[in-house]
Structures are given as C-alpha cells and as structure tokens.
Write an enzyme that holds these catalytic residues in place. Structure first.
Site, PDB file in Angstrom:
ATOM      1  N   ASP A 109       0.880  -1.164   0.000  1.00 24.67           N
ATOM      2  CA  ASP A 109       0.000   0.000   0.000  1.00 24.67           C
ATOM      3  C   ASP A 109       0.922   1.221   0.000  1.00 24.67           C
ATOM      4  O   ASP A 109       2.101   1.110   0.351  1.00 24.67           O
ATOM      5  CB  ASP A 109      -0.878  -0.035   1.257  1.00 24.67           C
ATOM      6  CG  ASP A 109      -1.695   1.233   1.409  1.00 24.67           C
ATOM      7  OD1 ASP A 109      -2.350   1.634   0.439  1.00 24.67           O
ATOM      8  OD2 ASP A 109      -1.652   1.820   2.507  1.00 24.67           O
ATOM      9  N   ASP A 156      -0.934  -0.445   6.005  1.00 19.70           N
ATOM     10  CA  ASP A 156      -0.814   0.244   7.296  1.00 19.70           C
ATOM     11  C   ASP A 156      -1.813  -0.273   8.322  1.00 19.70           C
ATOM     12  O   ASP A 156      -1.795   0.151   9.482  1.00 19.70           O
ATOM     13  CB  ASP A 156      -0.954   1.757   7.139  1.00 19.70           C
ATOM     14  CG  ASP A 156      -2.312   2.186   6.601  1.00 19.70           C
ATOM     15  OD1 ASP A 156      -3.178   1.314   6.406  1.00 19.70           O
ATOM     16  OD2 ASP A 156      -2.510   3.386   6.395  1.00 19.70           O
ATOM     17  N   ASP A 183      -6.814  -1.328   5.191  1.00 19.98           N
ATOM     18  CA  ASP A 183      -6.420  -2.378   4.255  1.00 19.98           C
ATOM     19  C   ASP A 183      -6.843  -3.768   4.722  1.00 19.98           C
ATOM     20  O   ASP A 183      -6.301  -4.766   4.261  1.00 19.98           O
ATOM     21  CB  ASP A 183      -4.893  -2.361   4.062  1.00 19.98           C
ATOM     22  CG  ASP A 183      -4.419  -1.094   3.368  1.00 19.98           C
ATOM     23  OD1 ASP A 183      -5.079  -0.690   2.397  1.00 19.98           O
ATOM     24  OD2 ASP A 183      -3.422  -0.516   3.800  1.00 19.98           O
TER      25      ASP A 183
END
Length: 643
Positions: free
Chosen positions: A320, A514, A518
C-alpha cells in the site's frame, strides 16, 4: 556455574538425580559382584523411572510407539541380557539430553516470553483529586491515570498533560527514547523514563496493545507448518515400522539361520535406541520457534510458524502507499507567492485561518508555521472548498481552486504537475499565493524496495487510491516497477487475486499495508503484513504479521529470517535422517555398540538443537538508510525562518 544458574528448579532436581546415578555407578566398581547387580537395578529404576512411567501411561492412552516406548523396550532388553551399565548409560544420557533440550527451548522462548514483562501490574487512577492504585483490568475509557518515571503505561491512551521520554524497546525493539507531549497517543507497555504523565484512557485493558501482543505470542506456536505436520505423520508411521523391524532382526536370524539369539537380540535393542526420532520431533518445532523469537527481537510479530514458512516462499510483495511507503502525514513542501508577497506572510495567513480546522491538511499548515497563531472570528468551514475567517477586520480565504473561482478572485495561477495538494490563499479577495502540501516518502522506503530485489524478489507492486500523477511519482522515486493508482479497496483485492493467480504454485504473495483501511487486502493475501500498526485493532486481528516498527525494511528482514529458519529445518531433517540410516545399518550388522546407539539418539538430537539455536544469534543488520540531507520539509522551514 552460569549454566546451573539458568536452570529452573525442575532442571536442577533432574541434574541432582543424574549426579546420584553416576555416584552409584562409580560405587558399583568397589563393591562385591552380587551386590553390584542390585545396585545396578536400583540405579536403573532411579534413572529410568520418568521414562518408564510415561511409556506405560501412553500405552494406556493408546499411544504405543513413541521415543519413551522405544527407550524402555531397548533398555529393559539390555538388562535382560546382562548389559546393566549400558542400559543405565542410555537412560542417563537421554535425561542429560532432555535437560539440554529444555534449556534450549527456554532460551529460544526467552526473546518472546520477555514480552510478558511489559504487562503492567497496576495503574495510578486519579479519582476525586486523589490517586488510587488499581488493577489495569478495572480501568474504563475516559479514566485519568498518572504514570510516574520508571512505571509502565497500563493501557492505551492520550497524554492530557506532561512531557516525557518513553522507553518503547519492549514493544518496538527501538532503543531510542520516544518523546511524547500533550495529545500524543501512548501504548500500554511503554515505560516512562524522566517525567510524570497524565493520561486519559482510550481503550480498556482487554483491548489494549499489551494484551493483543501477549495473545499473539501465546497463540504463535499453535499454528504449525506443513513441515511440522509432515514430521508428526512421519513419526506415526516410522515408529511402528522400526519396532516391527527390530522384532524381525531379533527373531529371523536365530530362527531361520541358526544364529545366536542373544547376539541378535542385542543388535535389535541397539537398533531400537538408534531409531528414536527425537532429533526430528524436537528440533523442527524448536527451529520455527527460534525463527519467531528472532523476528520478535527485530520488532516483528509473526502469528504462527505456518506464516514463517509462507514468508520463506515469497515471490511477490505488494505495498500500500499511504502510511506504508509514505508517512501518512502531510507536510508543507512548497510555497508559491504572488508578486510582492513574502512566503512568511502566505503561511501566516493560511495558519491563522486553518487554526481551528481538524482537517489533516489544515493541521499540517498550522504545524509548520513557526510563529504564534493569532485568534480569528467568524470561521466558516466550506465543505469541499476550504475555510474563511475574519482576522483584524480582514477576511482570509484558504482553499482549493473551486473556492477561488467561487469568490471570483483574480490572478490565481494554477499550480500544474504537482504531486501534492495545493491550497490557495487570498486576503480580502486578493490572491496572495499557494501552498503545496504532500505526504512525504519514508526515509528507508527506497532501501526496503532495493532489499527485496537483493533477496531475489523482483515482483514488487504498489497499490494506491491516490491519483495517477502522485502514485507514479512515488513509484519512480522508489524504483517500484509496477504501480496501480486510483483504486478502491475492492479494486486492491482484485489486484492481489490477479497477482496470486499469476504466481500460482511457484510461491506466495505478501501484502504490506498500514492496517487502518487495508483489512480486506490483508486477509486476501497469502501473508498479510500490517505496517507500524500496533495501535490498530483491525491490523492485529486480520494481519498474519505485525511490524512493530513503522519501518518498511522490516519486510526484507522477516523474509531473511524466514528463509534462514527453513534452511535450518531442512539441515536438521537431512542430517538426522542420514545419521539414523547409517547407524541403523551398522547397528543391524553388529558393528555399533549401545554407546554408539546413545550418540545416534541423544547426540544427533543435541547437535540438531544447537543448529536450531543459531536462529537466536541473528543480529539486527545495520542497513544503510537512504537519508536526504535536506528533505523538502526541512528546506521549507529554512526558507520561512530566513525571511
């Protein structure tokens, strides 16, 4: 002496029993022969009692074929043919080996069980102006606690008042103290070093970081790898085969070849002692536990040895962007003044207008202004546009281009090709300039990407919901070959599934996020890694690996540990099987005695354990961090202060 000090009370007791048996054996050489036999039997019973007891109990529970059964049958048989000293020696060496095994297992657990020390014993609850010591379990959200120097923070919370350095080593492995001030978030298990803090509780004890970590640690050993499961099944087949082979070895030559029964019985007993699968049964789980311990010391929590095995097979890593490769915080990166306006004046006006706004971009502008913030009046938040405020009779307007167009402000120059967010500033409908705010790349992100390539992982992808120009810019700076932008959470899941199908059975796909937004992607990857997300419940629950440091290079680190763990596991399997096969052959042929049998069993186990313990010697690598002497944020601060 240091070894004795490290022993538990049970291990010291075990050592005492072994010492007693050795003394009795020595005594046997100085007394009449008819008494010697009695002394041998007494010594054997003392040395073999726990093993015989467990073998009998296992038989009643339907577990016939284990190492205790093999040792018992072999040594009782040795007694029957008059090999007293050898039978006792087998048991003594076996028990000595068990002591070293216990010490090795305790040593491997040490780096993990040290985390138990972070559990706070009490909290100083502020109640009606007085302090009362209470158990952390009794604290509620909103309670105020006082943490004095040297004390552990009992639960997660927010600093209400005070300023102090915190020792976070137990949680993150970071030796540098962390400075916290008012409004800083703090986690349970951190230790206050120099000054008292007044903290408002934000999570109950059962939901706090320290409890979540301890749950992860305690559950880590329950999830087994395919290799461990294979060895368990292998032992269930291997042991009966060995017993049947020993029976055939003892009976076929005397019955069909006219050989001496006692000779072949002795060989069969040696065969049984050699065959004990202790090296495999003990060293392989110990190796994975050592890998989990090495990861823990590096600030990485792996939820189970199955995930460690999956990490060793990694072929693709997906990152990410926000909060993972970038800091997830906004910083002022550029000031673009209109003609005749100073940079300091632009930032001052923007900071004054944004002083009461909770928006992250507004907070970054206020944070980066070096002066005092003056009070404003008639603040008007314009959703999707910006903010307007009255200051000393003037009207300050701060926002995006849509706000400037709505107010019909002339002379506004659009900032093109920016990778950040542009905030335009006007005073009394006169354009003063613009400020660019960006999310900064983490200092070690580039090193992390290069580190993955160095270990042979070239399939690196970055997924982001940001616009194309921003994503491409970050990917180029970090040398990431594949990037997908403007993705919704469900789009990220689709991308992960696509990459998994491309990799197929060739390896595993890791996703690093993080942990805040997600969760679906972390769950869909072969291994979900939560970056710097100790305070995130979602990350702790869903991720398979939690990085306690906000550090992308830890991904490469844990992959290296996983690969070394797998290598040591296979070294132990191959070594143990090779030695076993060789000694089984020489034992069956009558070349090996019971003493060689003892080495083949206890010795191989001990060597395999020492090999597994190499994982505990893995030291933190001093990776070079790609530090820039002057980041854009630092450059901005210099410019403002110079004006």
């Amino acid at each position: 002496m240091s070894l004795i000090k490290r022993m538990s009370p049970d291990e010291k007791k075990e050592s005492g029993v072994i010492a007693l048996c050795l003394m009795l054996l020595i005594l046997a050489y100085f007394i009449p022969k008819n008494i010697t036999i009695v002394l041998y039997i007494v010594t054997y019973i003392i040395s073999a009692y726990p093993i015989l007891k467990e073998a009998i109990e296992n038989i009643f529970h339907g577990k016939w074929f284990d190492e205790n059964f093999l040792m018992s049958v072999a040594t009782v048989g040795a007694l029957a043919i008059g090999q007293f000293s050898e039978a006792i020696a087998v048991m003594l060496f076996y028990r000595v080996g068990e002591i070293f095994e216990d010490l090795a297992i305790e040593n491997s657990k040490k780096s993990i069980t040290n985390l138990l020390d972070i559990r706070p014993e009490y909290a100083n609850l502020e109640l009606n102006g007085k302090l009362q010591q209470v158990k952390p379990e009794l604290l509620n959200k909103g309670d105020i606690i006082i943490v004095n120097p040297g004390e552990k923070i009992a639960v997660d919370g927010v600093v209400e008042s005070g300023e102090a350095y915190l020792n976070t080593a137990a949680l993150t492995g970071e030796t540098k103290p962390l400075l916290v001030t008012k409004d800083s978030q703090v986690l349970s298990g951190m230790i206050v070093e120099n000054s008292a803090l007044r903290i408002r509780v934000s999570k109950e004890y059962k939901d706090s970081t320290v409890v979540k970590i301890l749950e992860l640690v305690q559950n880590a050993s329950e999830k087994k790898t395919k290799t461990e499961n294979f060895i368990t099944k292998f032992s269930q087949i291997y042991t009966p085969v060995i017993v049947i082979s020993a029976i055939m070895l003892a009976s076929i030559p005397p019955l069909f070849l006219g050989q001496e029964f006692q000779v072949w019985l002795y060989r069969a007993l040696i065969f049984l002692v050699i065959s004990c699968p202790c090296a495999l049964v003990i060293s392989i789980p110990l190796s994975y536990f050592g890998g989990i311990g090495a990861s823990s010391r590096a600030g990485i929590l792996v939820k189970g040895s199955n995930y460690l095995e999956a990490l060793s097979q990694a072929k693709a890593v997906i990152f990410d962007k926000t909060g993972t490769l970038t800091r997830g915080e906004f910083f002022v990166t550029q000031i673009i003044p209109a003609n005749g306006v100073s940079k300091k004046e632009i930032v001052k006006l923007a900071a004054i207008a944004e002083s009461s706004s909770p928006h992250p971009i507004a907070r970054s502008i206020v944070k980066n202004y070096p002066g005092n913030i003056a009070r404003v009046s008639n603040v008007e938040e314009l959703v999707g546009l910006g903010v307007r405020a009255e200051y000393q009779g003037d009207t300050i307007s701060v926002g995006n281009m849509k706000l400037m167009n709505k107010l019909n402000i002339d002379g506004v120059s659009t900032v093109e090709d920016t990778t950040g967010t542009v905030v335009y500033v006007a005073l009394n409908n006169e354009y003063f300039g613009a400020i660019e705010v960006s999310d900064m790349i983490k200092t070690d992100a580039k090193v992390a990407i290069q580190g993955l390539k160095n270990v042979g992982i070239d399939n690196v992808t970055m997924l982001t919901g940001d616009k194309k120009i921003v994503g491409k810019n970050v990917a180029e700076k970090l040398n990431i070959p594949n990037v997908k932008t403007e993705l919704l959470p469900q789009d990220k899941v689709t991308e992960v599934e696509r990459i998994k199908s491309e990799i197929g059975d060739k390896g595993k796909v890791i996703f690093v996020g993080d942990g805040l937004n997600d969760t679906p992607v972390l769950a869909s990857a072969d291994v979900g890694v939560a970056m710097g997300a100790l305070g995130s419940d979602a990350a702790v629950e869903v991720a398979d690996v939690v990085l306690m440091k906000d550090n992308p290079t830890a991904v490469t680190r844990v992959i290296k540990i996983a690969r070394k763990t797998k290598m040591i596991v296979w070294e132990n399997i191959i070594f143990a099987l090779m030695v076993k096969v060789i000694f089984l052959l020489v034992g069956a042929l009558g070349i090996a005695t019971m003493w060689e049998a003892v080495f083949a069993d206890v010795g191989v186990t001990f060597i395999a354990i020492l090999n597994a313990l190499r994982l505990l010697k893995i030291k933190e690598e001093n990776e070079k961090i790609n530090k820039h002497p002057h980041s854009k944020t630092e450059k901005y601060k210099v410019e403002v202060n110079e004006v």
